[in-house]
Design an enzyme around this catalytic site. Structure first.
Site, PDB file in Angstrom:
ATOM      1  N   ALA A  79       4.979  59.303  25.351  1.00 40.76           N
ATOM      2  CA  ALA A  79       4.780  60.686  24.913  1.00 40.76           C
ATOM      3  C   ALA A  79       5.647  60.988  23.690  1.00 40.76           C
ATOM      4  CB  ALA A  79       5.107  61.641  26.053  1.00 40.76           C
ATOM      5  N   CYS A 112      11.145  55.660  30.276  1.00 43.72           N
ATOM      6  CA  CYS A 112      10.629  56.522  31.331  1.00 43.72           C
ATOM      7  C   CYS A 112      11.612  56.634  32.497  1.00 43.72           C
ATOM      8  CB  CYS A 112       9.273  56.076  31.842  1.00 43.72           C
ATOM      9  SG  CYS A 112       8.482  57.441  32.718  1.00 43.72           S
ATOM     10  N   CYS A 145       7.738  63.191  31.062  1.00 44.33           N
ATOM     11  CA  CYS A 145       7.854  62.303  32.201  1.00 44.33           C
ATOM     12  C   CYS A 145       7.089  62.912  33.370  1.00 44.33           C
ATOM     13  CB  CYS A 145       9.337  62.153  32.530  1.00 44.33           C
ATOM     14  SG  CYS A 145       9.646  60.786  33.612  1.00 44.33           S
TER      15      CYS A 145
HETATM   16  P1  FAD Z   1       6.268  49.024  23.448  1.00 48.16           P
HETATM   17  O1  FAD Z   1       5.039  49.801  23.770  1.00 48.16           O
HETATM   18  O2  FAD Z   1       6.976  48.332  24.542  1.00 48.16           O
HETATM   19  O3  FAD Z   1       5.867  47.991  22.291  1.00 48.16           O
HETATM   20  C1  FAD Z   1       6.795  47.138  21.651  1.00 48.16           C
HETATM   21  C2  FAD Z   1       5.994  46.039  20.964  1.00 48.16           C
HETATM   22  O4  FAD Z   1       6.861  45.275  20.115  1.00 48.16           O
HETATM   23  C3  FAD Z   1       5.370  45.073  21.965  1.00 48.16           C
HETATM   24  O5  FAD Z   1       4.000  44.935  21.710  1.00 48.16           O
HETATM   25  C4  FAD Z   1       6.129  43.776  21.715  1.00 48.16           C
HETATM   26  O6  FAD Z   1       5.331  42.621  21.930  1.00 48.16           O
HETATM   27  C5  FAD Z   1       6.525  43.918  20.251  1.00 48.16           C
HETATM   28  N1  FAD Z   1       7.678  43.083  19.888  1.00 48.16           N
HETATM   29  C6  FAD Z   1       8.734  42.724  20.650  1.00 48.16           C
HETATM   30  N2  FAD Z   1       9.565  41.946  19.951  1.00 48.16           N
HETATM   31  C7  FAD Z   1       9.052  41.814  18.718  1.00 48.16           C
HETATM   32  C8  FAD Z   1       9.454  41.125  17.534  1.00 48.16           C
HETATM   33  N3  FAD Z   1      10.575  40.401  17.491  1.00 48.16           N
HETATM   34  N4  FAD Z   1       8.672  41.196  16.440  1.00 48.16           N
HETATM   35  C9  FAD Z   1       7.534  41.933  16.451  1.00 48.16           C
HETATM   36  N5  FAD Z   1       7.098  42.611  17.534  1.00 48.16           N
HETATM   37  C10 FAD Z   1       7.850  42.542  18.653  1.00 48.16           C
HETATM   38  N6  FAD Z   1       5.875  56.761  28.955  1.00 48.16           N
HETATM   39  C11 FAD Z   1       5.264  57.976  29.083  1.00 48.16           C
HETATM   40  O7  FAD Z   1       5.079  58.652  28.086  1.00 48.16           O
HETATM   41  N7  FAD Z   1       4.864  58.458  30.300  1.00 48.16           N
HETATM   42  C12 FAD Z   1       5.000  57.730  31.419  1.00 48.16           C
HETATM   43  O8  FAD Z   1       4.617  58.163  32.500  1.00 48.16           O
HETATM   44  C13 FAD Z   1       5.616  56.442  31.337  1.00 48.16           C
HETATM   45  N8  FAD Z   1       5.770  55.674  32.436  1.00 48.16           N
HETATM   46  C14 FAD Z   1       6.260  54.410  32.311  1.00 48.16           C
HETATM   47  C15 FAD Z   1       6.319  53.603  33.439  1.00 48.16           C
HETATM   48  C16 FAD Z   1       6.764  52.292  33.358  1.00 48.16           C
HETATM   49  C17 FAD Z   1       6.825  51.458  34.602  1.00 48.16           C
HETATM   50  C18 FAD Z   1       7.164  51.767  32.095  1.00 48.16           C
HETATM   51  C19 FAD Z   1       7.620  50.339  31.976  1.00 48.16           C
HETATM   52  C20 FAD Z   1       7.121  52.568  30.960  1.00 48.16           C
HETATM   53  C21 FAD Z   1       6.681  53.899  31.061  1.00 48.16           C
HETATM   54  N9  FAD Z   1       6.623  54.735  29.941  1.00 48.16           N
HETATM   55  C22 FAD Z   1       6.050  55.986  30.048  1.00 48.16           C
HETATM   56  C23 FAD Z   1       7.313  54.362  28.696  1.00 48.16           C
HETATM   57  C24 FAD Z   1       6.402  53.862  27.565  1.00 48.16           C
HETATM   58  O9  FAD Z   1       5.565  52.832  28.029  1.00 48.16           O
HETATM   59  C25 FAD Z   1       7.256  53.377  26.401  1.00 48.16           C
HETATM   60  O10 FAD Z   1       8.204  54.363  26.068  1.00 48.16           O
HETATM   61  C26 FAD Z   1       6.394  53.076  25.176  1.00 48.16           C
HETATM   62  O11 FAD Z   1       5.535  52.002  25.443  1.00 48.16           O
HETATM   63  C27 FAD Z   1       7.275  52.788  23.957  1.00 48.16           C
HETATM   64  O12 FAD Z   1       6.514  52.350  22.878  1.00 48.16           O
HETATM   65  P2  FAD Z   1       7.096  51.263  21.858  1.00 48.16           P
HETATM   66  O13 FAD Z   1       5.997  50.987  20.909  1.00 48.16           O
HETATM   67  O14 FAD Z   1       8.423  51.682  21.356  1.00 48.16           O
HETATM   68  O15 FAD Z   1       7.371  49.970  22.756  1.00 48.16           O
END
Ligand code: FAD
Length: 415
Positions: free
Chosen positions: A309, A161, A341
């Site tokens: 998103a 983000c 965003c």
């Molecule tokens: P995550 O949701 O971070 O999940 C990763 C998972 O993998 C976690 O549960 C973790 O525990 C697990 N994991 C880690 N290591 C391992 C391992 N070795 N083995 C197994 N599992 C593991 N997005 C938007 O769309 N709009 C917004 O307005 C927005 N604002 C944001 C504001 C902030 C402050 C932040 C921090 C993020 C924001 N985002 C926003 C971004 C969004 O939260 C992320 O892009 C999204 O969560 C990505 O999803 P993901 O599943 O890839 O990662």
């Protein structure tokens, strides 16, 4: 070791959405999700927590509450990837086999890369909306600081983000404006990058707020050290001639965003490409060297905005392509790089950036309903009232409203 049809690494936004999307399409699939965390977080809500709009607890649920009923939850971290053997190693030394792997472990926040930052966080006016436990402190600071200097920092890309560092700044400024404190505040934005926002369409609207709040913009300025007790932040500033100088700024409030890196377990694995991110085809999200592997979310090398998103649009693409791969067929769906965003420029108004690969504008709504390049109340309403239920009850449940995957070869004859 047991062999699953599909092993998903990571139970975050991307991993849970993909599991639900797969099960919607084929309920009989034998899926394991490898996820060590006890809680699942709605990170997009943390910006709103930092402004006192959302309560922190609305952004956190027990992991078990989002795990789809029919998956096996392996409560451990993945410790190694052996794609040639179709195997992953787990933290306890055991392993799992799969027919198809979906890697969605997110990224790592490198707090330690900025000396002094980790120790300073949570006191001395040093905060970050990038941590669940610290976002409420951002609001507390914005509500109590009565004057002085506030610094907001943004590290080098890629970050999740990319708008979040400045969202925290605008919402804090709006709190100071409403309280009559803003004239006594000196607000600075320090961005390691060279522009306010990567897609130029949205910059003019953001600049209006930069001027309204009297924010000093510093580009090519990277936070490299924090002395919390002294209230001093050190920046490295790149000159146009390539030289770098160190500049110290004292502060009353510092909102810091850490550099963001691939997980070590990913970077050290055969899945990693240059820079350590998982190397997938940007359209099909299939691994470029290992056809039994797909990846999505923050962990990949694809040049989309790393957002929930994006994961919402990627999950059904991966689901369709995983099902094709299980049948030995070529990928059938493609992702256009969509990411979004919602730039919270003031309480009640948002500039809604929605774009895909190459900065192509991909608005969800026609412009007469919602013009994303202008601050609108409708976009705030979406972020405040609509997106959280869409996340919990649609995206994480495999209900693919407004994000049906596009076919790989757009059929011109059909038009
Ligand atoms: P995550 O949701 O971070 O999940 C990763 C998972 O993998 C976690 O549960 C973790 O525990 C697990 N994991 C880690 N290591 C391992 C391992 N070795 N083995 C197994 N599992 C593991 N997005 C938007 O769309 N709009 C917004 O307005 C927005 N604002 C944001 C504001 C902030 C402050 C932040 C921090 C993020 C924001 N985002 C926003 C971004 C969004 O939260 C992320 O892009 C999204 O969560 C990505 O999803 P993901 O599943 O890839 O990662």
């Amino acid at each position: 070791p047991k062999t699953y049809d599909v092993v998903i690494v990571g139970g975050g936004a991307a991993g849970i959405a993909t599991a639900s999307s797969l099960l919607k399409r084929r309920p009989s699939l034998d899926i394991a999700i490898v996820e060590p965390a006890e809680c699942h977080y709605y990170q997009p809500g943390w910006t709103m927590v930092g402004a006192g709009v959302f309560q922190p607890e609305t952004t956190r649920v027990p992991m078990g509450a989002v795990m789809p009923d029919r998956v096996t939850w392996i409560r451990q971290a993945a410790a190694g990837f052996a794609p040639d053997a179709r195997e992953i190693a787990l933290a306890d030394g055991s392993s799992l086999r799969y027919r198809i792997l979906v890697a969605a472990p997110g990224l790592r926040l490198a707090w330690e890369a900025i000396p002094g930052l980790a120790e300073a966080l949570g006191r001395n006016g040093v905060t970050s909306n990038y941590r669940f436990d610290l976002a409420p402190y951002t609001f507390r600071l914005a509500s109590t600081v009565q004057g002085g200097r506030a610094l907001f920092t943004q590290p080098a890309m890629p970050i999740k983000c990319a708008g979040a560092p400045q969202k925290a700044m605008y919402l804090s400024c709006d709190i100071w404006r409403a309280a009559g404190v803003l004239p006594r505040m000196e607000v600075e934005f320090h961005n390691a990058g060279g522009v306010l926002f990567g897609v130029p369409t949205y910059v003019p609207a953001l600049m209006e707020y930069v001027e309204r709040y009297g924010i000093g913009l510093n580009f090519g300025s990277t936070l490299v050290g924090v002395d919390g007790d002294a209230g001093v932040a050190t920046f490295e500033r790149k000159g146009s001639d390539g030289t770098a100088e160190r500049v110290e700024r004292d502060f009353d409030m510092l909102h810091a965003v850490p550099p963001q890196r691939p997980l070590d377990v990913v970077a050290a694995s055969p899945l990693a490409g240059a820079g350590g991110w998982i190397e997938v085809d940007p359209a099909t999200l299939r691994h470029v060297r290992h056809p039994d592997v797909f990846a999505l979310g923050d962990a990949t090398n694809t040049p989309n905005a790393k957002t929930a998103a994006a994961a919402r649009k990627q999950a059904p693409v991966v689901a369709v392509n995983v099902l094709a791969a299980l049948e030995g067929k070529a990928p059938a769906a493609q992702y256009d790089g969509y990411g979004s965003c919602p730039l919270t420029v003031e309480r009640g108004k948002i500039v809604l950036a929605e774009f895909g690969y190459g900065g192509a504008l991909l608005p969800t709504f026609p412009r007469w309903i919602l013009d994303g390049s202008r601050p609108t109340r409708l976009a705030w309403f979406l972020k405040d009232r609509m997106l959280p239920p869409i996340y919990w009850h649609a995206m994480l449940k495999g209900r693919e409203w407004l994000c049906q995957p596009q076919p790989v070869v757009p059929s011109k004859e059909a038009a």
